[in-house]
Design a protein around this motif. Structure first.
Motif, short mmCIF file in Angstrom:
data_model
loop_
_atom_site.label_atom_id
_atom_site.label_comp_id
_atom_site.label_asym_id
_atom_site.label_seq_id
_atom_site.Cartn_x
_atom_site.Cartn_y
_atom_site.Cartn_z
N PRO A 198 0.81 -1.22 0.00
CA PRO A 198 0.00 0.00 0.00
C PRO A 198 0.85 1.27 0.00
CG PRO A 198 -0.12 -1.12 2.12
CD PRO A 198 0.59 -2.04 1.20
N LEU A 199 0.27 2.33 -0.53
CA LEU A 199 0.96 3.60 -0.71
C LEU A 199 1.56 4.14 0.58
CD1 LEU A 199 1.69 6.17 -2.34
CD2 LEU A 199 -0.65 6.97 -1.92
N TYR A 200 0.91 3.87 1.71
CA TYR A 200 1.40 4.47 2.95
C TYR A 200 2.82 4.03 3.28
CZ TYR A 200 0.37 0.10 5.56
OH TYR A 200 0.35 -1.20 6.03
N GLN A 201 3.27 2.91 2.73
CA GLN A 201 4.63 2.45 2.99
C GLN A 201 5.66 3.45 2.46
OE1 GLN A 201 6.03 -0.19 4.59
NE2 GLN A 201 4.09 -1.04 5.30
N SER A 202 5.36 4.09 1.35
CA SER A 202 6.25 5.13 0.81
C SER A 202 5.91 6.51 1.36
CB SER A 202 6.17 5.16 -0.72
OG SER A 202 6.82 4.05 -1.29
N ARG A 203 4.60 6.78 1.48
CA ARG A 203 4.18 8.12 1.91
C ARG A 203 4.71 8.46 3.30
NH1 ARG A 203 -1.13 7.41 2.27
NH2 ARG A 203 -1.03 7.19 4.54
N ARG A 204 4.67 7.50 4.20
CA ARG A 204 5.12 7.78 5.57
C ARG A 204 6.62 8.05 5.62
NH1 ARG A 204 1.60 3.02 8.63
NH2 ARG A 204 -0.46 3.95 8.29
N LEU A 205 7.39 7.36 4.77
CA LEU A 205 8.83 7.64 4.73
C LEU A 205 9.06 9.04 4.18
CD1 LEU A 205 11.66 6.44 5.23
CD2 LEU A 205 11.69 5.80 2.81
N HIS A 206 8.33 9.39 3.15
CA HIS A 206 8.42 10.74 2.59
C HIS A 206 8.09 11.80 3.65
CE1 HIS A 206 7.16 14.34 0.44
NE2 HIS A 206 5.89 14.10 0.76
N GLU A 207 7.01 11.58 4.39
CA GLU A 207 6.62 12.54 5.42
C GLU A 207 7.68 12.66 6.51
OE1 GLU A 207 1.77 11.86 4.90
OE2 GLU A 207 2.88 10.87 6.53
N ALA A 208 8.28 11.53 6.88
CA ALA A 208 9.33 11.55 7.91
C ALA A 208 10.56 12.30 7.41
CB ALA A 208 9.71 10.13 8.30
N LEU A 209 10.91 12.12 6.14
CA LEU A 209 12.06 12.84 5.57
C LEU A 209 11.78 14.33 5.48
CD1 LEU A 209 13.07 10.31 2.76
CD2 LEU A 209 14.43 10.92 4.76
N GLY A 256 13.64 17.51 7.23
CA GLY A 256 14.26 18.46 6.32
C GLY A 256 15.30 17.83 5.41
N ARG A 257 15.16 16.52 5.15
CA ARG A 257 16.13 15.82 4.30
C ARG A 257 15.69 15.91 2.84
NH1 ARG A 257 18.76 11.93 7.59
NH2 ARG A 257 19.26 13.03 9.54
#
Length: 643
Positions: free
Chosen positions: A590-601, A605-606
């Motif tokens: 599911p998309l949240y697997q990538s979205r949550r990493l994006h949000e954490a980055l 500020g990475r």
């Protein structure tokens, strides 16, 4: 429209199998051009074509304007334009299958929700060409899995469907009349029995009960008998992969792992629940599948060593394979579908640097003609060869891999992209790969390692991957990079990692775990939270042929915290540029697997790149999206690891 490509390739056909060996047309290397992202992002015009039993029609899966379709064509050297059947919105096509010569079964999947979580539901649709009607197959109450057909009547009168109304129940078997649509329960659910097996006449003969690591066989000789639990109970469910009962007999066949741990083909005695005579075992790898002749004899056995292979047992088919191979030298040639009388065949011919073509072969006339070229635009493009290689991991384990070098460049000090496969309990195989070809066209060497846990190399190799997520599996990937650098092929300072699904996870984890080894990472549909993913769908990360206990495969020791190998739990350590991409309708990961990493980055500020592809699932159906992704990959690499 008959293209120049197909007209030219017809030279390989008309008399190729009747006359002495001839060579298919090869374009002049001087005239070849470098493929573009659009060339390689183009989705195959058709996949998995199947001849109807009478040999008159061909059905295949395809994509039209980014939407899945089912294609129907005449079975001839000049099939003409296909007739396309559209698929309902939100559905994807899993497979197509003939039921007789006038009915077509189509398995479709659609995302849904279960207990507040995203899930995937499958159903079978029937297209009846005789009546023009379409309908869904099976009882009204079905759970998530509604496409487990264990038998299809050869005349298209009925199918046997194994399904259950909810996740809390075991499956029953229904006989579905394809003329009336009526469903009758013929085998009731039994506790712990998940798999049912029918013989070729449509009698359910066996079931497999599983409770933890123990499994047993339920069996009956005829439809009017009760199932009996065979007295023998094994403590390990890994030695038999599947059974094939024979009509009117207590004997059959089984794919099983023998003393070597490699899966081969055996005779099987159902009453005694005993694996019998070994009919075929490859000295290096597991078999993939096997075919039977109408009289119940073994036709041939399929396996994948360095390349896909077939060992024909039937002398006529062995001779036919020889004629095809002589007509199309240097390719992997596979008969992918036949009419019921075996007189009409579809042959797939391809290579790592050849995207392939389907041929139509009429044994009555001994003529073979091009039928379809799924990647026609690549005919005049310069593609790269792929080489099977082997290297040793740090603990001495031999790892098989595939190495592709950029054409026209020295084989020394090349920038490298390591590309671990998905699964992880799967494997890479020799053949055409558009991602690999795109990277090679840009000047990169590409390494595809079959790290420990990869399937196809025997039980012990798979078992070495249990509890190795993010640990020894990742070591194997890293060791391939070091091996290539050590022999001078790769520049150790110019290495990136790219993958999809589990390969995307490996790329994310490499960016956290080994920023000293990789300059950048690229993930499509990757997994950032292992524990969350396993709660979503444990079966996606199992190797059922080899074992059934998911926990030992991924987690290892019960006390091991999956957070320790989850990229999102160590996002503060992610130290290299990363490109993250995902489809918003992905029902595998599911998309949240990538979205949550994006949000954490973002929160940290990475700098990173993140793109969501609307309407895409676990891969690309729309060529515009596939092209966009490759173009982004190219620009990302130009910035962070220029070739």
């Amino acid at each position: 429209m008959r293209s120049k490509f197909l007209r030219v390739l017809a030279l390989a056909g008309a008399a190729a199998l009747a006359a002495p060996p001839s060579t298919a047309h090869e374009p002049d290397p001087v005239a070849l051009t470098v493929p573009t992202a659009a060339d390689l992002g183009a989705v195959a015009s058709l996949t998995s074509p199947i001849l109807s039993p009478d040999g008159k029609l061909v059905v295949a899966m395809g994509v039209e304007k980014g939407k899945p379709v089912v294609r129907l064509m005449a079975a001839s050297a000049h099939p003409g334009a296909p007739h396309n059947f559209s698929i309902p919105e939100k559905y994807k096509v899993n497979w197509v299958r003939w039921a007789g010569s006038k009915k077509l079964l189509v398995s479709m999947a659609t995302p849904t929700r279960l207990l507040g979580e995203e899930a995937r539901m499958t159903r079978v649709a029937l297209l009846d060409f005789g009546t023009g009607k379409t309908s869904f197959v099976g009882p009204r109450e079905q759970g998530l899995i509604g496409d487990d057909l264990i038998h299809v009547d050869r005349e298209g009168k009925f199918v046997l469907l194994s399904t259950q109304p909810s996740i809390y129940e075991y499956p029953s078997v229904f006989r579905v009349d394809l003329d009336t649509g009526k469903s009758e329960r013929i085998v009731r659910a039994q506790e712990h029995v998940w798999s049912w097996y029918a013989d070729n006449s449509g009698v359910v003969r066996a079931g497999i009960g599983v409770d933890g690591k123990k499994w047993w066989l339920l069996y009956r000789t005829a439809a009017d008998q009760e199932f009996k639990r065979i007295k023998r109970t094994r403590d390990d469910g890994t030695d038999v992969d599947k059974f094939i009962p024979l009509d009117g007999s207590d004997q059959g066949f089984a794919v099983a792992a023998g003393a070597t741990g490699r899966f081969g083909l055996y005779r099987y005695d159902f009453l005694a629940d005993r694996v019998g005579e070994q009919l075929y075992e490859n000295p290096s790898v597991d078999i993939d599948d096997f075919d039977l002749l109408p009289d119940g004899k073994v036709a041939g056995v399929y396996y994948t060593d360095d390349k896909p292979e077939v060992a024909w047992i039937d002398p006529q088919l062995k001779a036919l394979q020889g004629r095809i191979d002589r007509a199309l030298p240097g390719k992997v040639n596979r008969v992918v579908s036949t009419s019921r009388d075996k007189m009409r065949l579809l042959v797939w011919s391809s290579a790592a640097d050849d995207p392939g073509i389907f041929y139509f072969y009429d044994r009555a006339t001994r003529e073979m003609s091009p039928f379809a070229a799924p990647h026609e635009a690549l005919f005049d493009k310069r593609l790269a060869a792929m080489e099977p290689v082997r290297y040793k991991a740090r603990d001495g384990l031999e790892i098989r891999a595939y190495l592709t070098l950029p054409p026209g460049r020295s084989d020394k000090n090349l920038p490298l992209i390591v590309m671990p496969h998905g699964g992880p309990f799967a494997r890479d195989a020799w053949g055409f790969d558009p991602w690999v070809q795109y990277l090679a066209s840009k000047g990169y060497a590409v390494l595809q390692p079959n790290f420990r846990g990869s399937t196809g190399f025997g039980k012990s190799f798979v078992e070495k991957g249990y509890g190795a997520w993010g640990r020894a599996m990742q070591d194997d990937i890293d060791d391939g990079v070091k091996w290539l650098a050590g022999r001078g092929t790769a520049d150790a300072k110019r290495v990136c990692i790219m993958g999809a699904s589990f390969g995307g996870y490996a790329a994310m984890w490499a960016a956290v775990r080994n920023p000293d080894l990789y300059r950048c990472a690229i993930s499509l549909a990757g997994i950032s939270d292992v524990g969350s993913m396993l709660r979503y769908d444990r079966k996606s990360f199992s190797a059922p042929r080899y074992a059934r206990d998911w926990q030992s495969k991924v987690q290892g020791d019960k006390g091991f915290e999956l957070d320790q190998i989850s990229p999102i739990k160590s996002v503060d350590k992610l130290g290299v540029p990363i490109l993250i991409a995902h489809g918003d309708e992905d029902d595998n990961v599911p998309l949240y697997q990538s979205r949550r990493l994006h949000e954490a980055l973002e929160k940290l500020g990475r700098p990173h790149e993140y793109v969501v592809y609307k309407g895409e699932g676990h891969g690309f159906a729309d060529p515009d999206n596939a092209t966009d992704f490759l173009s982004r990959v190219g620009k990302f690499l130009d910035t962070h690891n220029p070739s």
